[in-house]
Each structure stands twice: as structure tokens, then as C-alpha cells.
Write an enzyme that holds these catalytic residues in place. Structure first.
Site, PDB file in Angstrom:
ATOM      1  N   CYS A  98       0.849  -1.188   0.000  1.00 16.46           N
ATOM      2  CA  CYS A  98       0.000   0.000   0.000  1.00 16.46           C
ATOM      3  C   CYS A  98       0.887   1.240   0.000  1.00 16.46           C
ATOM      4  CB  CYS A  98      -0.880  -0.018   1.255  1.00 16.46           C
ATOM      5  SG  CYS A  98      -1.972   1.410   1.383  1.00 16.46           S
ATOM      6  N   HIS A 140      -8.982  -3.916  -1.886  1.00 15.42           N
ATOM      7  CA  HIS A 140      -7.963  -3.188  -1.124  1.00 15.42           C
ATOM      8  C   HIS A 140      -8.337  -1.700  -1.044  1.00 15.42           C
ATOM      9  CE1 HIS A 140      -3.705  -2.180   0.082  1.00 15.42           C
ATOM     10  NE2 HIS A 140      -4.156  -1.010  -0.327  1.00 15.42           N
ATOM     11  N   GLU A 141      -8.740  -1.133  -2.179  1.00 18.40           N
ATOM     12  CA  GLU A 141      -9.080   0.301  -2.200  1.00 18.40           C
ATOM     13  C   GLU A 141     -10.376   0.575  -1.430  1.00 18.40           C
ATOM     14  OE1 GLU A 141      -6.790   2.203  -3.046  1.00 18.40           O
ATOM     15  OE2 GLU A 141      -5.627   0.579  -3.931  1.00 18.40           O
ATOM     16  N   HIS A 144     -10.060   1.086   2.205  1.00 17.26           N
ATOM     17  CA  HIS A 144      -9.591   2.414   2.645  1.00 17.26           C
ATOM     18  C   HIS A 144     -10.784   3.312   2.991  1.00 17.26           C
ATOM     19  CE1 HIS A 144      -5.270   2.380   2.230  1.00 17.26           C
ATOM     20  NE2 HIS A 144      -5.327   1.872   1.011  1.00 17.26           N
TER      21      HIS A 144
HETATM   22 NI    NI Z   1      -3.716   1.007   0.009  1.00 19.90          NI
END
Ligand code: NI
Length: 189
Positions: A98, A140-141, A144
Site C-alpha cells: 500500500c 484493497h481500495e 480504505h
Molecule cells: Ni492502500
């Protein structure tokens, strides 16, 4: 304009991101700046909280994963107000990294197939199934936007072993060649 990326431990990375409305000020400019920032840092995805904006926006560019992952080719898209509708029971491991956690790579288990509802940059609604490497990058995004980062998903023992490194990152003691905002960096005297 290349934007600085906030590092692990920053409050914006821990916040729940807000939905984006079409009248969000200078959204087009922000998206353009995020594309530039992503290209400059050679990442495959960037979420708005990583550039210190707590809104439900992320973009992906899978091309750096090509040719290792053929399905990553030309996977370049903007996702606004994404909503994860469904995730497969089948999980897959993948070694993730990341931009907010430089030089940390850990294996993360995630569903290998997802159904996602989202708006594109023109606020057109889409519902689409993604799998494999594309589902991986999106999840993954997406995470966030929930105020989480990938190390929150690894085994507790692994995370404990990383504590020193994570603290060093938040203090700015890490080797990185893009501009970052470190939440615990001490000011120079
Ligand atoms: Ni990330």
C-alpha cells in the site's frame, strides 16, 4: 498536480469516508490529480483518504501488474460511492502492499469474486462482477473507505511483529521516493 500521500496512522486513513455528490467542488481536478499521483508512485490503486480527502472515491490502474497478471491489463477505472453487494465464499491469498505503508508487504486473504455497484466519473451507475486480480485491487481500495488498511486483515501475531515498522512509518522513518504526510513526524529544530 501530484498530491502527498498520507502515511499509516493518519486520522483520515481511519475515518469512514463520506459519499460523493455531483456538486463536490472540483471533483474533476481531484480525480486528475489522483491519476497523476498514482502514476508517479507506481501504484495500482489510490483511494481519496490516501490524499487526505475522506470521500468515497478511488481509482485503479492494474497495468503495473501486467504481464504477471494478464487480467490487470487496461484495468483503469474510477469508482465513486462503491458498494460491495456480494462476495464469494472462496478466498484467495495475495501479497499486498500500500502506498500509505511503504515497504510493507503481507499476505492477505480476500474473496476472489465480488459484485460491486458504483458510479463512474460521469456519475453513471454500474453493477459489475469482478474476479481475481481485479477483485483484489478493488477490495484493497474499498477498504480504505471504511477506515481500514490491509494490515488490519492479517493475523494478529503478524501485525504485532510489524508494530515497530508501522510506528516508524507514521514517524516518517521510512525510505520512500514520493511525497508523504507523516502523522507522527517530529518537527526539525
Ligand atoms: Ni492502500
Amino acid at each position: 498536480m501530484i498530491l502527498p500521500i498520507v502515511a499509516y496512522g493518519h486520522p483520515t486513513l481511519k475515518a469512514i469516508a463520506q459519499p460523493v455528490t455531483p456538486d463536490y467542488p472540483e471533483l474533476g481536478t481531484l480525480i486528475q490529480d489522483m491519476w497523476e499521483t498514482l502514476a508517479h508512485s507506481e501504484g495500482v490503486g489510490l483511494a481519496a483518504p490516501q490524499v487526505n480527502k475522506s470521500i468515497q472515491l478511488f481509482l485503479v490502474d492494474g497495468n503495473p501488474f501486467y504481464p504477471d497478471y494478464p487480467a490487470a491489463k487496461d484495468f483503469k477505472q474510477v469508482f465513486i460511492n462503491a458498494e460491495l453487494l456480494e462476495a464469494s465464499e472462496e478466498m484467495e491469498p495475495f501479497r499486498e502492499g500500500c502506498l500509505s505503508l511503504p515497504n510493507i508487504y503481507e499476505e492477505v486473504m480476500r474473496p476472489n469474486k465480488i459484485r460491486l455497484k458504483y458510479l463512474d466519473e460521469n456519475f453513471q451507475e454500474h453493477e459489475e462482477v469482478f474476479e481475481g486480480i481485479r477483485a483484489r485491487i478493488i477490495q484493497h481500495e474499498y477498504e480504505h473507505l471504511q477506515g481500514h488498511v490491509f494490515v488490519d486483515d492479517i493475523a494478529p501475531l503478524r501485525k504485532t511483529l510489524l508494530q515497530g515498522k508501522l510506528r516508524a512509518i507514521s514517524e516518517g522513518k521510512c525510505d520512500v521516493d514520493y511525497r508523504m504526510i507523516f502523522p507522527r513526524k517530529k518537527k526539525h529544530r
